[in-house]
Scaffold this motif. Structure first.
Motif, PDB file in Angstrom:
ATOM      1  N   SER A  16      -9.083   4.687   9.361  1.00  0.00           N
ATOM      2  CA  SER A  16      -8.906   3.230   9.491  1.00  0.00           C
ATOM      3  C   SER A  16      -7.538   2.965  10.092  1.00  0.00           C
ATOM      4  CB  SER A  16      -8.988   2.561   8.109  1.00  0.00           C
ATOM      5  OG  SER A  16      -7.824   2.893   7.366  1.00  0.00           O
ATOM      6  N   GLY A  17      -7.272   1.689  10.380  1.00  0.00           N
ATOM      7  CA  GLY A  17      -5.957   1.321  10.897  1.00  0.00           C
ATOM      8  C   GLY A  17      -4.860   1.610   9.884  1.00  0.00           C
ATOM      9  N   ALA A  18      -5.128   1.324   8.619  1.00  0.00           N
ATOM     10  CA  ALA A  18      -4.121   1.569   7.586  1.00  0.00           C
ATOM     11  C   ALA A  18      -3.814   3.062   7.472  1.00  0.00           C
ATOM     12  CB  ALA A  18      -4.597   1.010   6.241  1.00  0.00           C
ATOM     13  N   ALA A  36      -3.503  -3.104  16.494  1.00  0.00           N
ATOM     14  CA  ALA A  36      -4.837  -3.204  15.880  1.00  0.00           C
ATOM     15  C   ALA A  36      -5.631  -4.410  16.389  1.00  0.00           C
ATOM     16  CB  ALA A  36      -4.708  -3.270  14.362  1.00  0.00           C
ATOM     17  N   HIS A  37      -4.969  -5.561  16.493  1.00  0.00           N
ATOM     18  CA  HIS A  37      -5.686  -6.763  16.926  1.00  0.00           C
ATOM     19  C   HIS A  37      -5.923  -6.846  18.437  1.00  0.00           C
ATOM     20  CE1 HIS A  37      -7.148  -9.690  14.032  1.00  0.00           C
ATOM     21  NE2 HIS A  37      -6.463  -8.956  13.183  1.00  0.00           N
ATOM     22  N   ASN A  41      -1.565   4.091  10.288  1.00  0.00           N
ATOM     23  CA  ASN A  41      -0.184   3.694  10.042  1.00  0.00           C
ATOM     24  C   ASN A  41       0.467   4.573   8.980  1.00  0.00           C
ATOM     25  OD1 ASN A  41      -0.704   1.778  11.916  1.00  0.00           O
ATOM     26  ND2 ASN A  41      -0.568   0.016  10.543  1.00  0.00           N
ATOM     27  N   ALA A  67       0.949  -7.411  14.749  1.00  0.00           N
ATOM     28  CA  ALA A  67       0.643  -8.411  13.727  1.00  0.00           C
ATOM     29  C   ALA A  67      -0.856  -8.557  13.543  1.00  0.00           C
ATOM     30  CB  ALA A  67       1.222  -9.757  14.158  1.00  0.00           C
ATOM     31  N   SER A  68      -1.216  -9.268  12.479  1.00  0.00           N
ATOM     32  CA  SER A  68      -2.629  -9.562  12.216  1.00  0.00           C
ATOM     33  C   SER A  68      -2.946 -11.026  12.470  1.00  0.00           C
ATOM     34  CB  SER A  68      -2.974  -9.247  10.758  1.00  0.00           C
ATOM     35  OG  SER A  68      -2.777  -7.884  10.512  1.00  0.00           O
ATOM     36  N   ASP A  71       1.860  -1.495  16.560  1.00  0.00           N
ATOM     37  CA  ASP A  71       0.555  -1.479  15.906  1.00  0.00           C
ATOM     38  C   ASP A  71      -0.277  -2.555  16.604  1.00  0.00           C
ATOM     39  OD1 ASP A  71      -1.643  -1.945  14.328  1.00  0.00           O
ATOM     40  OD2 ASP A  71      -0.535  -2.147  12.449  1.00  0.00           O
ATOM     41  N   HIS A  92     -12.156  -1.069  15.692  1.00  0.00           N
ATOM     42  CA  HIS A  92     -13.291  -1.977  15.429  1.00  0.00           C
ATOM     43  C   HIS A  92     -12.999  -3.444  15.694  1.00  0.00           C
ATOM     44  CE1 HIS A  92     -10.964  -1.103  11.769  1.00  0.00           C
ATOM     45  NE2 HIS A  92     -11.092  -2.387  11.498  1.00  0.00           N
ATOM     46  N   LYS A  93     -11.796  -3.777  16.141  1.00  0.00           N
ATOM     47  CA  LYS A  93     -11.489  -5.190  16.381  1.00  0.00           C
ATOM     48  C   LYS A  93     -11.790  -5.478  17.858  1.00  0.00           C
ATOM     49  CE  LYS A  93      -8.387  -5.189  12.432  1.00  0.00           C
ATOM     50  NZ  LYS A  93      -7.000  -5.312  11.906  1.00  0.00           N
ATOM     51  N   HIS A 135       1.234  -7.296   8.863  1.00  0.00           N
ATOM     52  CA  HIS A 135       0.151  -6.616   8.139  1.00  0.00           C
ATOM     53  C   HIS A 135       0.693  -5.963   6.873  1.00  0.00           C
ATOM     54  CE1 HIS A 135      -2.988  -3.480   7.402  1.00  0.00           C
ATOM     55  NE2 HIS A 135      -3.761  -4.522   7.684  1.00  0.00           N
ATOM     56  N   THR A 181      -6.599  -0.063  15.386  1.00  0.00           N
ATOM     57  CA  THR A 181      -7.937   0.102  14.842  1.00  0.00           C
ATOM     58  C   THR A 181      -8.860   0.266  16.046  1.00  0.00           C
ATOM     59  OG1 THR A 181      -8.335  -2.272  14.977  1.00  0.00           O
ATOM     60  CG2 THR A 181      -7.510  -1.436  12.871  1.00  0.00           C
TER      61      THR A 181
HETATM   62  C1  LIG Z   1      -6.448  -4.696  10.815  1.00  0.00           C
HETATM   63  C2  LIG Z   1      -5.068  -4.189  10.883  1.00  0.00           C
HETATM   64  C3  LIG Z   1      -4.710  -2.940  10.352  1.00  0.00           C
HETATM   65  C4  LIG Z   1      -5.572  -2.140   9.416  1.00  0.00           C
HETATM   66  O1  LIG Z   1      -6.800  -1.827   9.733  1.00  0.00           O
HETATM   67  P1  LIG Z   1      -7.853  -1.301   8.643  1.00  0.00           P
HETATM   68  O2  LIG Z   1      -8.822  -0.574   9.478  1.00  0.00           O
HETATM   69  O3  LIG Z   1      -8.380  -2.507   7.963  1.00  0.00           O
HETATM   70  O4  LIG Z   1      -7.135  -0.404   7.694  1.00  0.00           O
HETATM   71  C5  LIG Z   1      -3.435  -2.465  10.592  1.00  0.00           C
HETATM   72  N1  LIG Z   1      -2.541  -3.189  11.265  1.00  0.00           N
HETATM   73  C6  LIG Z   1      -2.823  -4.413  11.749  1.00  0.00           C
HETATM   74  C7  LIG Z   1      -1.764  -5.162  12.491  1.00  0.00           C
HETATM   75  C8  LIG Z   1      -4.087  -4.956  11.567  1.00  0.00           C
HETATM   76  O5  LIG Z   1      -4.352  -6.193  12.015  1.00  0.00           O
END
Ligand SMILES: *Cc1c(COP(=O)(O)O)cnc(C)c1O
Length: 425
Positions: free
Chosen positions: A89-91, A194-195, A94, A166-167, A192, A220-221, A118, A218
């Motif tokens: 996963s993204g977490a 992810a978004h 990280n 950021a998220s 990061d 999946h986003k 996040h 991530t």
């Molecule tokens: C969604 C997100 C993550 C974590 O992703 P998961 O797959 O839910 O663990 C990490 N960093 C940012 C900035 C995110 O938006």
């Protein structure tokens, strides 16, 4: 054996929910059928601790090919020289970056969670805030990253790592400016993404790889792959603080990151998910993905405009990417009430703290809206106007169950124009 109808009936119920609702959660998307088909396959049975060519188990010759294909495709997507596709996963991605770069108790600087950051960027509830010394920068009153504050904290505290990403932030990042202050103090810059990763892959936002040492995401986003994480480097480098290898040489960051994923934070990789990641990366490389990214941004702009026209206050006044954050205080609504009411009409989004929020994280003053999922369903700019009119009708009649029920029917009818997985019957 009989099919487990209890579980499969629930899965079909979830398919119905996804088909008939308007999905505006900024971190969600709909993968292709191929991506899902790859996930439900036999590599799930395989143990493959280690990396292609260096496994701890026999019988890995085929999963080696799968994982190598995923890595090679990902390197092409982001024009980078090294990638790890194993984070679950993204977490998890990280967590591995922290383990590779930082020792417990050392300082790092990230965007405050309450300002759009996040959990893994130093929340006291998360390993990152518990294990390391987290420092935070925020956004200005205008909702833009406070680069002056970031620079001031970086110069006075000299963190070892600065995280950008950021998220819940609707603007692009000035990676160059962050790298400049990091170079002054000898810090590592970790982006990061992810978004916005999909928009970066499509070449529509600033390229973090130009200035950041390490990039995670991530899958999946906006990348529209299976749930998972990835870590990438455009340029490998020696980590000057790391323990030397047994021959007394400094280790390269790529090898520290590989070690931090496995055995550092994970055991066996999910090779079926890695297969699905490879399919998703292939879809990004096939040429039509850029048009998707462009439509995401066009839809976000249209959505922002329609909201502003109805008196909604957008943090920073608008968006550069796929999402927007709305402060509902001028509408006398909390984020919690808005989320719960829209949910009843099958319009799904999440409550979100706004910068300088005076309400608790369980209530919040805002909502976050993202358009990657509805764009995948096929919506265009004009549809954003329709969606906003439905949102507004619900929010302006939040205590009128009859109005909410009528919008729920409208939503269901509207979504029939945007078929989701018709192959699944
Ligand atoms: C969604 C997100 C993550 C974590 O992703 P998961 O797959 O839910 O663990 C990490 N960093 C940012 C900035 C995110 O938006």
């Amino acid at each position: 054996m009989q099919k487990d109808t209890l579980v499969f009936d629930l899965i079909n119920k979830e398919l119905d929910r996804q088909r008939n609702g308007i999905e505006l959660i900024a971190s969600e998307n709909f993968t292709s059928l191929q991506v899902m088909q790859a996930m439900g396959t036999v590599p799930t049975n395989k143990y493959a601790e280690g990396y292609p060519g260096k496994r701890y188990y026999g019988g890995c010759e085929v999963v080696d090919e799968i994982e190598t294909l995923a890595i090679e495709r990902l390197k092409k997507v982001f024009n980078c020289s090294w990638a790890n596709v194993q984070p679950h996963s993204g977490a998890q991605a990280n967590g591995a970056v922290f383990l590779a770069v930082m020792k417990p108790g050392e300082k790092f600087l990230g965007l405050d969670l309450s300002m759009g950051g996040h959990l893994t960027h130093g929340s006291p509830a998360n390993f990152s805030g518990k294990t390391y010394h987290a420092l935070h920068y925020g956004v200005t009153k205008d909702g833009i990253v406070d680069y002056e504050q970031l620079e001031a904290i970086a110069r006075s505290e000299k963190p070892k790592m600065i995280i950008c990403g950021a998220s819940a932030y609707s603007r692009d990042w000035d990676y160059k400016r962050i790298r400049a202050v990091a170079d002054e103090i000898g810090a590592v810059v970790f982006a990061d993404i992810a978004h916005p990763a999909g928009l970066i892959a499509a070449g529509l936002l600033n390229d973090p790889f130009d200035h950041c040492h390490i990039v995670s995401s991530t899958t999946h986003k906006t990348l529209r792959g299976p749930r998972g994480g990835i870590i990438m480097l455009r340029h490998d480098f020696e980590n000057p603080w790391a323990l030397k290898d047994p021959k007394g040489n400094l280790r390269m960051m790529s090898s520290l990151l590989d070690l931090a994923v496995f055995p550092g934070t994970q055991g066996g990789p999910l090779e079926h998910v890695i297969a699905a990641k490879a399919v998703a990366f292939g879809e990004i490389l096939d040429g039509s993905f850029k048009a998707y990214g462009q439509q995401v941004i066009a839809n976000a702009q249209a959505m922002a405009k329609a909201l502003v026209a109805r008196g909604y206050q957008l943090i920073s006044g608008g968006t550069d990417n796929h999402l927007m954050l709305i402060d509902l205080r001028n509408k006398n609504l909390t984020g919690k009430k808005a989320q719960e009411t829209l949910d009843k009409a099958h319009i799904t989004l999440n409550k979100n703290a706004v910068p300088f929020d005076d309400k608790s994280p369980f209530v919040t003053s805002g909502i976050r809206i993202g358009v990657p999922a509805v764009t995948t369903r096929g919506m265009k700019e004009a549809d954003m106007e329709t969606v906003v009119s439905m949102i507004d009708k619900v929010l302006m009649n939040a205590d009128d169950e009859a109005v909410i029920a009528s919008v729920k029917i409208e939503v269901r009818e509207f979504m029939q124009q945007f078929p989701l997985y018709p192959e699944l019957g």
